[in-house]
Design a protein around this motif. Sequence first.
Motif, PDB file in Angstrom:
ATOM      1  N   HIS A  11      27.603  38.006 107.148  1.00  0.00           N
ATOM      2  CA  HIS A  11      26.666  38.072 106.027  1.00  0.00           C
ATOM      3  C   HIS A  11      27.314  38.681 104.799  1.00  0.00           C
ATOM      4  O   HIS A  11      28.287  39.442 104.878  1.00  0.00           O
ATOM      5  CB  HIS A  11      25.425  38.869 106.417  1.00  0.00           C
ATOM      6  N   ASN A  12      26.769  38.348 103.646  1.00  0.00           N
ATOM      7  CA  ASN A  12      27.224  38.935 102.390  1.00  0.00           C
ATOM      8  C   ASN A  12      26.394  40.173 102.083  1.00  0.00           C
ATOM      9  O   ASN A  12      25.621  40.645 102.909  1.00  0.00           O
ATOM     10  CB  ASN A  12      27.164  37.918 101.254  1.00  0.00           C
ATOM     11  N   LEU A  37      37.530  33.682 105.850  1.00  0.00           N
ATOM     12  CA  LEU A  37      36.268  34.411 105.963  1.00  0.00           C
ATOM     13  C   LEU A  37      35.280  33.917 104.923  1.00  0.00           C
ATOM     14  O   LEU A  37      35.639  33.729 103.753  1.00  0.00           O
ATOM     15  CB  LEU A  37      36.510  35.916 105.757  1.00  0.00           C
ATOM     16  N   LYS A  38      34.050  33.701 105.349  1.00  0.00           N
ATOM     17  CA  LYS A  38      32.948  33.404 104.432  1.00  0.00           C
ATOM     18  C   LYS A  38      31.847  34.429 104.653  1.00  0.00           C
ATOM     19  O   LYS A  38      31.392  34.620 105.778  1.00  0.00           O
ATOM     20  CB  LYS A  38      32.398  31.995 104.682  1.00  0.00           C
ATOM     21  N   PRO A  43      22.248  29.393 105.860  1.00  0.00           N
ATOM     22  CA  PRO A  43      22.435  28.759 107.169  1.00  0.00           C
ATOM     23  C   PRO A  43      23.347  27.542 107.131  1.00  0.00           C
ATOM     24  O   PRO A  43      24.145  27.334 108.055  1.00  0.00           O
ATOM     25  CB  PRO A  43      21.018  28.376 107.589  1.00  0.00           C
ATOM     26  N   ALA A  44      23.246  26.749 106.090  1.00  0.00           N
ATOM     27  CA  ALA A  44      24.077  25.542 106.002  1.00  0.00           C
ATOM     28  C   ALA A  44      25.553  25.905 105.897  1.00  0.00           C
ATOM     29  O   ALA A  44      26.416  25.260 106.511  1.00  0.00           O
ATOM     30  CB  ALA A  44      23.644  24.693 104.808  1.00  0.00           C
ATOM     31  N   THR A  45      25.847  26.942 105.127  1.00  0.00           N
ATOM     32  CA  THR A  45      27.234  27.377 104.986  1.00  0.00           C
ATOM     33  C   THR A  45      27.739  27.986 106.294  1.00  0.00           C
ATOM     34  O   THR A  45      28.871  27.730 106.718  1.00  0.00           O
ATOM     35  CB  THR A  45      27.381  28.392 103.843  1.00  0.00           C
ATOM     36  N   LEU A  46      26.895  28.776 106.941  1.00  0.00           N
ATOM     37  CA  LEU A  46      27.282  29.375 108.220  1.00  0.00           C
ATOM     38  C   LEU A  46      27.569  28.304 109.266  1.00  0.00           C
ATOM     39  O   LEU A  46      28.448  28.474 110.112  1.00  0.00           O
ATOM     40  CB  LEU A  46      26.193  30.320 108.721  1.00  0.00           C
ATOM     41  N   VAL A  52      30.592  32.862 113.973  1.00  0.00           N
ATOM     42  CA  VAL A  52      29.712  33.635 113.095  1.00  0.00           C
ATOM     43  C   VAL A  52      29.370  34.948 113.788  1.00  0.00           C
ATOM     44  O   VAL A  52      29.000  34.956 114.966  1.00  0.00           O
ATOM     45  CB  VAL A  52      28.420  32.866 112.754  1.00  0.00           C
ATOM     46  N   VAL A  53      29.486  36.054 113.043  1.00  0.00           N
ATOM     47  CA  VAL A  53      29.173  37.376 113.599  1.00  0.00           C
ATOM     48  C   VAL A  53      28.186  38.109 112.694  1.00  0.00           C
ATOM     49  O   VAL A  53      28.271  38.030 111.469  1.00  0.00           O
ATOM     50  CB  VAL A  53      30.452  38.233 113.792  1.00  0.00           C
ATOM     51  N   ASP A  54      27.238  38.778 113.333  1.00  0.00           N
ATOM     52  CA  ASP A  54      26.304  39.696 112.666  1.00  0.00           C
ATOM     53  C   ASP A  54      25.299  39.026 111.737  1.00  0.00           C
ATOM     54  O   ASP A  54      24.682  39.689 110.914  1.00  0.00           O
ATOM     55  CB  ASP A  54      27.074  40.777 111.896  1.00  0.00           C
ATOM     56  N   VAL A  55      25.107  37.751 111.875  1.00  0.00           N
ATOM     57  CA  VAL A  55      24.146  37.020 111.054  1.00  0.00           C
ATOM     58  C   VAL A  55      23.814  35.718 111.765  1.00  0.00           C
ATOM     59  O   VAL A  55      24.574  35.248 112.621  1.00  0.00           O
ATOM     60  CB  VAL A  55      24.715  36.757 109.635  1.00  0.00           C
ATOM     61  N   GLY A  56      22.667  35.149 111.453  1.00  0.00           N
ATOM     62  CA  GLY A  56      22.320  33.835 111.996  1.00  0.00           C
ATOM     63  C   GLY A  56      21.274  33.862 113.089  1.00  0.00           C
ATOM     64  O   GLY A  56      20.712  32.820 113.437  1.00  0.00           O
TER      65      GLY A  56
END
Length: 329
Positions: A11-12, A37-38, A43-46, A52-56
């Motif tokens: 996440h940002n 890293l993003k 959700p579309a970007t993830l 993916v870690v810590d989000v979603g």
Amino acid sequence: MELDEKIIGTHNGTFHCDEALAVYLLRLTKAYAGAGLKRTRDPATLDTCTIVVDVGGVYDEGKQRFDHHQRGFTEIFGNGFTTKLSSAGLVYKHFGQEIIANTISTTPEDPKVNTLWLKLYKEFIEAIDAIDNGISQYSADIASKYRIRTDVSARVGFLNPAWNESFDSQTVDGLFSEASALVGDEFVSRLKYYANAWLPARDLVAAGLKARTNVDPSGKIILFEQFAPWKEHLFELETDLSIAASEQPIYVLYPDETGGQWRIQAVPASPESFESRKALPEVWRGLRDEDLSKASGVDGCVFVHASGFIGGNKTKEGALKLAKLALTM
């Protein structure tokens, strides 16, 4: 992005220690070494990320999704640990043994990898999991007398911009990289210490424990030919080997740090206890040098502490005589 480039997603915005460490750890694996890293919550970007870690809102190893915020998430590390995992703990649970093997240049099948995997969780990762999940270190009826805000989770948190500083994505992403390096470098440093210093000491204690009947038939005396930290290892090994209380050692002999004298130390009743399984005899306590040699009948004595937990002699033979005498008194 090249077709074969791996991308880690998280996440940002405000960052925390758990995902900062999770990202660093992933880059220590073969699969994600050099990964991009993003940082986003889109959700579309993830969905374009490899992992993916810590989000979603999903924990699914098969899909390489490692979030812990969703309702119903209860994953723990196991192996006797019951703290709910954060993204750091999730990544460490699934990738930690490979990471350790890669870092110390061995294979995941090496028995010491599992020992280090459990040790690093206990000493480093679990606290990060607990802090991120809001789990107090103390029960509600125990009031803390002071605050500690220098732990690694706090230091990572302080790298975020203050409320009145710029919070543009480029700035925060740069600070996240600093945070990831801070906690990641500390993890690797701790791992190298446990691999290169803590583990060899454990091997030394294990060997001394096994050979103790060669020192004295009672098995109550352990002798180390070199100084090394032994207390933690001794208690853990006694548990691991199911050594009965009646067979546990009473005294430990070792050269002091300078190598000029020998020490005889009574094994504590428990790891944190100031009480001994059998303190050195009361009639020796507080005596030094010739007075102690006369009282004990052993030449070369240096001292016995007033509490009887430790004493000294100029030679190994003298320390061993003290220990054997103390067992009978």
